[in-house]
Design a protein around this motif. Structure first.
Motif, PDB file in Angstrom:
ATOM      1  N   GLU A 260       0.821  -1.213   0.000  1.00  0.00           N
ATOM      2  CA  GLU A 260       0.000   0.000   0.000  1.00  0.00           C
ATOM      3  C   GLU A 260       0.852   1.259   0.000  1.00  0.00           C
ATOM      4  O   GLU A 260       0.520   2.242  -0.675  1.00  0.00           O
ATOM      5  N   ASP A 261       1.975   1.253   0.726  1.00  0.00           N
ATOM      6  CA  ASP A 261       2.883   2.401   0.726  1.00  0.00           C
ATOM      7  C   ASP A 261       3.467   2.666  -0.658  1.00  0.00           C
ATOM      8  O   ASP A 261       3.785   3.805  -0.999  1.00  0.00           O
ATOM      9  N   LEU A 262       3.595   1.615  -1.453  1.00  0.00           N
ATOM     10  CA  LEU A 262       4.127   1.749  -2.810  1.00  0.00           C
ATOM     11  C   LEU A 262       3.049   2.104  -3.826  1.00  0.00           C
ATOM     12  O   LEU A 262       3.315   2.187  -5.021  1.00  0.00           O
ATOM     13  N   GLY A 263       1.814   2.313  -3.360  1.00  0.00           N
ATOM     14  CA  GLY A 263       0.736   2.743  -4.236  1.00  0.00           C
ATOM     15  C   GLY A 263      -0.043   1.621  -4.896  1.00  0.00           C
ATOM     16  O   GLY A 263      -0.792   1.856  -5.842  1.00  0.00           O
ATOM     17  N   HIS A 264       0.110   0.404  -4.393  1.00  0.00           N
ATOM     18  CA  HIS A 264      -0.610  -0.739  -4.948  1.00  0.00           C
ATOM     19  C   HIS A 264      -1.741  -1.152  -4.017  1.00  0.00           C
ATOM     20  O   HIS A 264      -1.920  -0.573  -2.951  1.00  0.00           O
ATOM     21  N   VAL A 265      -2.489  -2.158  -4.418  1.00  0.00           N
ATOM     22  CA  VAL A 265      -3.632  -2.644  -3.649  1.00  0.00           C
ATOM     23  C   VAL A 265      -3.322  -4.046  -3.133  1.00  0.00           C
ATOM     24  O   VAL A 265      -2.969  -4.934  -3.910  1.00  0.00           O
ATOM     25  N   PHE A 266      -3.458  -4.227  -1.827  1.00  0.00           N
ATOM     26  CA  PHE A 266      -3.345  -5.556  -1.233  1.00  0.00           C
ATOM     27  C   PHE A 266      -4.675  -6.242  -1.467  1.00  0.00           C
ATOM     28  O   PHE A 266      -5.688  -5.878  -0.880  1.00  0.00           O
ATOM     29  N   ALA A 267      -4.696  -7.259  -2.346  1.00  0.00           N
ATOM     30  CA  ALA A 267      -5.948  -7.896  -2.748  1.00  0.00           C
ATOM     31  C   ALA A 267      -6.375  -9.010  -1.806  1.00  0.00           C
ATOM     32  O   ALA A 267      -7.562  -9.161  -1.539  1.00  0.00           O
ATOM     33  N   ALA A 268      -5.410  -9.794  -1.327  1.00  0.00           N
ATOM     34  CA  ALA A 268      -5.740 -10.940  -0.476  1.00  0.00           C
ATOM     35  C   ALA A 268      -4.454 -11.633  -0.054  1.00  0.00           C
ATOM     36  O   ALA A 268      -3.377 -11.312  -0.545  1.00  0.00           O
ATOM     37  N   ALA A 269      -4.617 -12.604   0.836  1.00  0.00           N
ATOM     38  CA  ALA A 269      -3.500 -13.456   1.239  1.00  0.00           C
ATOM     39  C   ALA A 269      -4.000 -14.888   1.304  1.00  0.00           C
ATOM     40  O   ALA A 269      -5.148 -15.146   1.667  1.00  0.00           O
ATOM     41  N   CYS A 270      -3.139 -15.806   0.931  1.00  0.00           N
ATOM     42  CA  CYS A 270      -3.390 -17.240   1.060  1.00  0.00           C
ATOM     43  C   CYS A 270      -2.181 -17.841   1.748  1.00  0.00           C
ATOM     44  O   CYS A 270      -1.053 -17.422   1.496  1.00  0.00           O
ATOM     45  N   GLU A 271      -2.428 -18.845   2.589  1.00  0.00           N
ATOM     46  CA  GLU A 271      -1.311 -19.422   3.326  1.00  0.00           C
ATOM     47  C   GLU A 271      -0.789 -20.719   2.715  1.00  0.00           C
ATOM     48  O   GLU A 271       0.215 -21.248   3.172  1.00  0.00           O
ATOM     49  N   SER A 272      -1.453 -21.209   1.671  1.00  0.00           N
ATOM     50  CA  SER A 272      -1.013 -22.456   1.044  1.00  0.00           C
ATOM     51  C   SER A 272      -1.347 -22.431  -0.447  1.00  0.00           C
ATOM     52  O   SER A 272      -2.211 -21.684  -0.902  1.00  0.00           O
ATOM     53  N   PHE A 273      -0.649 -23.290  -1.175  1.00  0.00           N
ATOM     54  CA  PHE A 273      -0.930 -23.430  -2.598  1.00  0.00           C
ATOM     55  C   PHE A 273      -2.349 -23.962  -2.797  1.00  0.00           C
ATOM     56  O   PHE A 273      -3.080 -23.505  -3.674  1.00  0.00           O
ATOM     57  N   SER A 274      -2.766 -24.897  -1.964  1.00  0.00           N
ATOM     58  CA  SER A 274      -4.123 -25.439  -2.110  1.00  0.00           C
ATOM     59  C   SER A 274      -5.181 -24.351  -1.881  1.00  0.00           C
ATOM     60  O   SER A 274      -6.189 -24.312  -2.591  1.00  0.00           O
ATOM     61  N   GLU A 275      -4.960 -23.467  -0.916  1.00  0.00           N
ATOM     62  CA  GLU A 275      -5.900 -22.359  -0.702  1.00  0.00           C
ATOM     63  C   GLU A 275      -5.920 -21.432  -1.910  1.00  0.00           C
ATOM     64  O   GLU A 275      -6.990 -20.959  -2.328  1.00  0.00           O
ATOM     65  N   LEU A 276      -4.758 -21.158  -2.487  1.00  0.00           N
ATOM     66  CA  LEU A 276      -4.700 -20.315  -3.683  1.00  0.00           C
ATOM     67  C   LEU A 276      -5.543 -20.921  -4.798  1.00  0.00           C
ATOM     68  O   LEU A 276      -6.343 -20.219  -5.424  1.00  0.00           O
ATOM     69  N   LYS A 277      -5.384 -22.208  -5.055  1.00  0.00           N
ATOM     70  CA  LYS A 277      -6.159 -22.860  -6.119  1.00  0.00           C
ATOM     71  C   LYS A 277      -7.660 -22.813  -5.822  1.00  0.00           C
ATOM     72  O   LYS A 277      -8.460 -22.574  -6.726  1.00  0.00           O
ATOM     73  N   ASP A 278      -8.035 -23.015  -4.560  1.00  0.00           N
ATOM     74  CA  ASP A 278      -9.455 -22.991  -4.181  1.00  0.00           C
ATOM     75  C   ASP A 278     -10.076 -21.612  -4.362  1.00  0.00           C
ATOM     76  O   ASP A 278     -11.236 -21.501  -4.745  1.00  0.00           O
ATOM     77  N   ARG A 279      -9.315 -20.557  -4.081  1.00  0.00           N
ATOM     78  CA  ARG A 279      -9.860 -19.196  -4.088  1.00  0.00           C
ATOM     79  C   ARG A 279      -9.612 -18.433  -5.377  1.00  0.00           C
ATOM     80  O   ARG A 279     -10.206 -17.376  -5.593  1.00  0.00           O
ATOM     81  N   PHE A 280      -8.746 -18.929  -6.228  1.00  0.00           N
ATOM     82  CA  PHE A 280      -8.233 -18.132  -7.340  1.00  0.00           C
ATOM     83  C   PHE A 280      -9.313 -17.610  -8.278  1.00  0.00           C
ATOM     84  O   PHE A 280      -9.259 -16.466  -8.710  1.00  0.00           O
ATOM     85  N   SER A 281     -10.298 -18.418  -8.606  1.00  0.00           N
ATOM     86  CA  SER A 281     -11.326 -17.982  -9.563  1.00  0.00           C
ATOM     87  C   SER A 281     -12.125 -16.786  -9.045  1.00  0.00           C
ATOM     88  O   SER A 281     -12.664 -16.016  -9.836  1.00  0.00           O
ATOM     89  N   GLY A 282     -12.167 -16.600  -7.738  1.00  0.00           N
ATOM     90  CA  GLY A 282     -12.897 -15.474  -7.167  1.00  0.00           C
ATOM     91  C   GLY A 282     -12.036 -14.262  -6.873  1.00  0.00           C
ATOM     92  O   GLY A 282     -12.519 -13.286  -6.304  1.00  0.00           O
ATOM     93  N   LEU A 283     -10.786 -14.324  -7.285  1.00  0.00           N
ATOM     94  CA  LEU A 283      -9.858 -13.224  -6.997  1.00  0.00           C
ATOM     95  C   LEU A 283      -9.543 -12.438  -8.255  1.00  0.00           C
ATOM     96  O   LEU A 283      -9.480 -12.990  -9.351  1.00  0.00           O
ATOM     97  N   ASP A 284      -9.325 -11.150  -8.085  1.00  0.00           N
ATOM     98  CA  ASP A 284      -8.916 -10.271  -9.175  1.00  0.00           C
ATOM     99  C   ASP A 284      -7.526  -9.757  -8.814  1.00  0.00           C
ATOM    100  O   ASP A 284      -7.401  -8.819  -8.022  1.00  0.00           O
ATOM    101  N   VAL A 285      -6.493 -10.401  -9.352  1.00  0.00           N
ATOM    102  CA  VAL A 285      -5.121 -10.023  -9.008  1.00  0.00           C
ATOM    103  C   VAL A 285      -4.286  -9.821 -10.265  1.00  0.00           C
ATOM    104  O   VAL A 285      -4.535 -10.447 -11.297  1.00  0.00           O
TER     105      VAL A 285
END
Length: 126
Positions: free
Chosen positions: A32-57
């Protein structure tokens, strides 16, 4: 934000693939200090795959070791196949360098704002 770190011209929506909540919080503030948007965080690769279709990154910051093991390189390959720029953010630079062709940059921990800014600028320009 320090005076010598200026926000990047292109604002990116950034996801952090990191299992340490303190590092996620630190990266969120830097993003955020660099002028970007923090969209989300995932703690595992499996979570990333589960959530990815609903994310705009636009870019994903990827650690090597995640909650589901040393799956950061696998996640980077998965993102690469989907044309999503990734940046390794890790204390394990030797492992990250072995998979360098999958990411736009490798940023060592502890993360310096200047290093993150350079990596995100590369991600923004392709």
């Amino acid at each position: 934000m320090t005076a010598d770190v200026l926000p990047s011209q292109a604002s990116l929506r950034i996801l952090c693939l990191e299992d340490n909540p303190l590092i996620v919080l630190h990266l969120e503030h830097m993003i955020e200090d660099l002028g970007h948007v923090f969209a989300a965080a995932c703690e595992s690769f499996s979570e990333l795959k589960d959530r990815f279709s609903g994310l705009d990154v636009d870019c994903v910051l990827v650690d090597i070791d995640l909650a589901d093991g040393r799956t950061g390189p696998e996640a980077a390959a998965w993102l690469f196949a989907r044309n999503v720029p990734a940046v390794f953010v890790t204390g394990q630079e030797q492992i990250a360098e072995a998979f360098r062709d999958l990411v736009v940059e490798v940023v060592p921990k502890p993360v310096a704002p200047e290093s993150l800014q350079r990596a995100l600028a590369k991600a923004a320009t392709g």
